[in-house]
Design an enzyme around this catalytic site. Structure first.
Site, PDB file in Angstrom:
ATOM      1  N   GLY A  87       0.751  -1.232   0.129  1.00  0.00           N
ATOM      2  CA  GLY A  87      -0.037   0.015  -0.082  1.00  0.00           C
ATOM      3  C   GLY A  87       1.017   1.295   0.065  1.00  0.00           C
ATOM      4  O   GLY A  87       1.702   1.584  -0.811  1.00  0.00           O
ATOM      5  N   PHE A 102       6.595  -6.811   8.534  1.00  0.00           N
ATOM      6  CA  PHE A 102       6.371  -8.167   9.353  1.00  0.00           C
ATOM      7  C   PHE A 102       5.548  -9.138   8.421  1.00  0.00           C
ATOM      8  O   PHE A 102       4.476  -9.146   8.122  1.00  0.00           O
ATOM      9  CB  PHE A 102       5.665  -7.719  10.676  1.00  0.00           C
ATOM     10  CG  PHE A 102       5.779  -8.850  11.689  1.00  0.00           C
ATOM     11  CD1 PHE A 102       6.954  -9.778  11.715  1.00  0.00           C
ATOM     12  CD2 PHE A 102       4.995  -8.740  12.755  1.00  0.00           C
ATOM     13  CE1 PHE A 102       7.245 -10.766  12.549  1.00  0.00           C
ATOM     14  CE2 PHE A 102       5.136  -9.775  13.884  1.00  0.00           C
ATOM     15  CZ  PHE A 102       6.270 -10.583  13.635  1.00  0.00           C
ATOM     16  N   GLU A 103       6.465  -9.646   7.614  1.00  0.00           N
ATOM     17  CA  GLU A 103       5.946 -10.505   6.678  1.00  0.00           C
ATOM     18  C   GLU A 103       6.362 -12.047   6.681  1.00  0.00           C
ATOM     19  O   GLU A 103       7.359 -12.527   7.377  1.00  0.00           O
ATOM     20  CB  GLU A 103       6.374  -9.992   5.152  1.00  0.00           C
ATOM     21  CG  GLU A 103       5.779  -8.688   4.902  1.00  0.00           C
ATOM     22  CD  GLU A 103       4.320  -8.310   4.653  1.00  0.00           C
ATOM     23  OE1 GLU A 103       3.673  -9.503   4.679  1.00  0.00           O
ATOM     24  OE2 GLU A 103       3.818  -7.256   4.669  1.00  0.00           O
ATOM     25  N   ASP A 150       8.698  -7.145  14.245  1.00  0.00           N
ATOM     26  CA  ASP A 150       7.294  -6.499  14.788  1.00  0.00           C
ATOM     27  C   ASP A 150       8.013  -5.142  15.090  1.00  0.00           C
ATOM     28  O   ASP A 150       8.690  -5.047  16.041  1.00  0.00           O
ATOM     29  CB  ASP A 150       6.901  -7.221  16.060  1.00  0.00           C
ATOM     30  CG  ASP A 150       5.782  -6.575  16.786  1.00  0.00           C
ATOM     31  OD1 ASP A 150       5.342  -5.790  16.112  1.00  0.00           O
ATOM     32  OD2 ASP A 150       5.511  -7.272  17.915  1.00  0.00           O
ATOM     33  N   TYR A 168      -7.173   8.734   7.043  1.00  0.00           N
ATOM     34  CA  TYR A 168      -8.111   8.784   6.049  1.00  0.00           C
ATOM     35  C   TYR A 168      -9.467   9.598   6.971  1.00  0.00           C
ATOM     36  O   TYR A 168      -9.568   9.173   7.959  1.00  0.00           O
ATOM     37  CB  TYR A 168      -8.724   7.538   5.653  1.00  0.00           C
ATOM     38  CG  TYR A 168      -9.706   7.379   4.576  1.00  0.00           C
ATOM     39  CD1 TYR A 168      -9.731   8.020   3.425  1.00  0.00           C
ATOM     40  CD2 TYR A 168     -10.903   6.948   5.067  1.00  0.00           C
ATOM     41  CE1 TYR A 168     -10.686   8.224   2.428  1.00  0.00           C
ATOM     42  CE2 TYR A 168     -11.971   6.909   4.012  1.00  0.00           C
ATOM     43  CZ  TYR A 168     -11.829   7.621   3.032  1.00  0.00           C
ATOM     44  OH  TYR A 168     -12.769   7.577   1.851  1.00  0.00           O
ATOM     45  N   TYR A 222     -16.387   4.288   9.946  1.00  0.00           N
ATOM     46  CA  TYR A 222     -15.076   4.842   9.698  1.00  0.00           C
ATOM     47  C   TYR A 222     -14.714   6.061  10.606  1.00  0.00           C
ATOM     48  O   TYR A 222     -14.203   5.623  11.862  1.00  0.00           O
ATOM     49  CB  TYR A 222     -14.414   4.893   8.340  1.00  0.00           C
ATOM     50  CG  TYR A 222     -12.928   4.853   8.318  1.00  0.00           C
ATOM     51  CD1 TYR A 222     -12.331   3.623   7.876  1.00  0.00           C
ATOM     52  CD2 TYR A 222     -12.112   5.828   8.705  1.00  0.00           C
ATOM     53  CE1 TYR A 222     -11.046   3.555   7.804  1.00  0.00           C
ATOM     54  CE2 TYR A 222     -10.788   5.702   8.542  1.00  0.00           C
ATOM     55  CZ  TYR A 222     -10.123   4.456   7.987  1.00  0.00           C
ATOM     56  OH  TYR A 222      -8.790   4.435   8.224  1.00  0.00           O
ATOM     57  N   LYS A 240      -7.486   7.149  14.607  1.00  0.00           N
ATOM     58  CA  LYS A 240      -7.066   7.815  13.808  1.00  0.00           C
ATOM     59  C   LYS A 240      -6.729   9.256  14.389  1.00  0.00           C
ATOM     60  O   LYS A 240      -5.979  10.179  14.166  1.00  0.00           O
ATOM     61  CB  LYS A 240      -7.749   8.110  12.402  1.00  0.00           C
ATOM     62  CG  LYS A 240      -7.575   6.798  11.639  1.00  0.00           C
ATOM     63  CD  LYS A 240      -6.330   6.683  11.306  1.00  0.00           C
ATOM     64  CE  LYS A 240      -6.135   5.512  10.193  1.00  0.00           C
ATOM     65  NZ  LYS A 240      -4.560   5.056   9.839  1.00  0.00           N
TER      66      LYS A 240
END
Length: 389
Positions: free
Chosen positions: A51, A73-74, A110, A224, A234, A243
């Site tokens: 993203g 963190f994959e 992490d 957002y 949201y 947020k």
């Protein structure tokens, strides 16, 4: 092995290495076509694998010719299980960067933990000296508090009262009514702990204390706002509360960075198809309509277009700031004519006309692309090595 998309609900459990590489390559090509930006030279991206975070790492590396350290963190491939899309994305960006003689360092761990903070600080000292830009783009379902050890979970719920609206199942194209139940106080606080500004501040304090922030450093976290139709789930829901906390933290970070002439910003970005947004009820339908309206007006942007524009405005001193000092690159989404068109379509949309009144088909295609599927120029019938790109 031959890799095909497999699903568990809204989550794609497989990723295609060649497709993910192509996706990264397409974003790099966009940046190259649009030219250099005289900006940051040593950049830390927290949440660099998908993203807006991935786009930030690409723009920093390709447009600014910056040295980049990306934290994510994959999951690596194991047996017949593919790696996560983010893992392939990072490996692809690493390969492209190395091929061009650029420095790209990745840390897989992490980012909420003290251990990763220490590792990153050591790597900055050894390889970069100091950083002049810190991008904060972490999205996670859980966070372990590094002090108390308590694990907090984020949730997608309303605050106060249940909310019923329509949503899109993009797999089937069906429009369904959905009711979202309100969160408990514990769930609201858990979401704030995971997705609010606490960890962003901990990073900035740790980096400053270690003396690895350049004079004039900038740090940006992504947020957002969106239109009223999405507010209950949201902006006025648990995510919105988090947020708000993130945005409040920007002001506090400005105070911490004052001695370095540094700045902390929130960038309010456009709604896009991401792994996170595809799982948010109501928002998936809104995005499908938004895409159709913006494409018809010629104003549609993806992650890479948004972040390239943000970097350009940031380093050319042309930031579009609102009254709360937030960077607004959601300006084209929130344009009056765009929102008016969406308001007209919203009450009319049904399962029968969804493909006519919205870009639901493209939503599905964009979702598949996140995992490396459906990209032009990739032969999906070919055997691929899932352990590498």
């Amino acid at each position: 092995m031959i890799v095909e998309p497999k699903f568990r609900g809204f989550i794609c459990t497989t990723s295609h290495p060649t497709g993910c590489k192509k996706n990264v390559e397409n974003q790099i090509e966009y940046v190259k076509e649009n030219g250099k930006i005289e900006g940051a030279k040593r950049v830390l991206v927290l949440g660099a694998s998908t993203g807006y975070g991935l786009a930030s790492a690409i723009v920093a590396s390709e447009a600014c010719d910056a040295e980049v350290l990306g934290v994510s963190f994959e999951r690596e491939a194991k047996g017949k299980r593919t790696a996560s899309a983010g893992w392939y994305n990072i490996e692809s960006l690493k390969k492209f960067s190395e091929g061009e003689g650029k420095k790209f360092i990745s840390v897989n761990g992490d980012a909420f933990s003290n251990e990763v903070k220490s590792e990153v600080i050591d790597l900055i000292k050894e390889n970069m000296g100091k950083v002049d830009l810190v991008i904060y783009s972490l999205a996670a379902p859980k966070r372990k508090d590094p002090v108390s050890g308590e694990v907090y979970s984020s949730c997608l719920k309303t605050v106060g009262a249940p909310f019923t609206s329509k949503t899109l199942d993009f797999h089937t194209g069906e429009i369904q009514d959905i009711t979202i139940n309100p969160a408990t106080e514990e769930e609201i606080e858990g979401t704030r702990k995971v997705m609010g500004g606490e960890d962003w501040m901990l990073w900035i304090e740790a980096l400053k204390e270690a003396d690895v922030l350049e004079k004039g450093v900038k740090t940006i976290a992504y947020s957002y706002i969106g239109p009223e139709v999405t507010y209950p789930i949201y902006r006025e829901g648990t995510i919105g509360r988090a947020k708000n906390d993130l945005e409040k933290t920007a002001g506090e970070i400005n105070k911490v960075l004052k001695s370095l002439d540094g700045e902390g910003y929130i960038s309010v970005n456009k709604a896009l198809v991401t792994q996170a947004s595809s799982a948010i009820p109501i928002v998936s339908l809104y995005i499908s309509i938004l895409y159709k309206v913006m494409k018809e007006k010629g104003t549609h942007e993806g992650c890479i277009e948004q972040i390239y524009r943000m970097f350009k405005e940031l380093y050319e001193g042309k930031l579009n700031l609102d009254s709360e000092n937030r960077i607004r690159i959601d300006d084209l989404e929130m344009a009056e004519d765009v929102q008016k068109a969406i308001e007209e379509i919203w009450p009319q949309i049904t399962s029968e006309n969804v493909f006519e009144l919205s870009d639901a088909e493209d939503f599905k295609k964009e979702f598949f692309k996140l995992f490396g599927f459906g990209l032009e120029g990739v032969d999906y019938s070919e055997d691929v090595d899932i352990t590498t790109v």
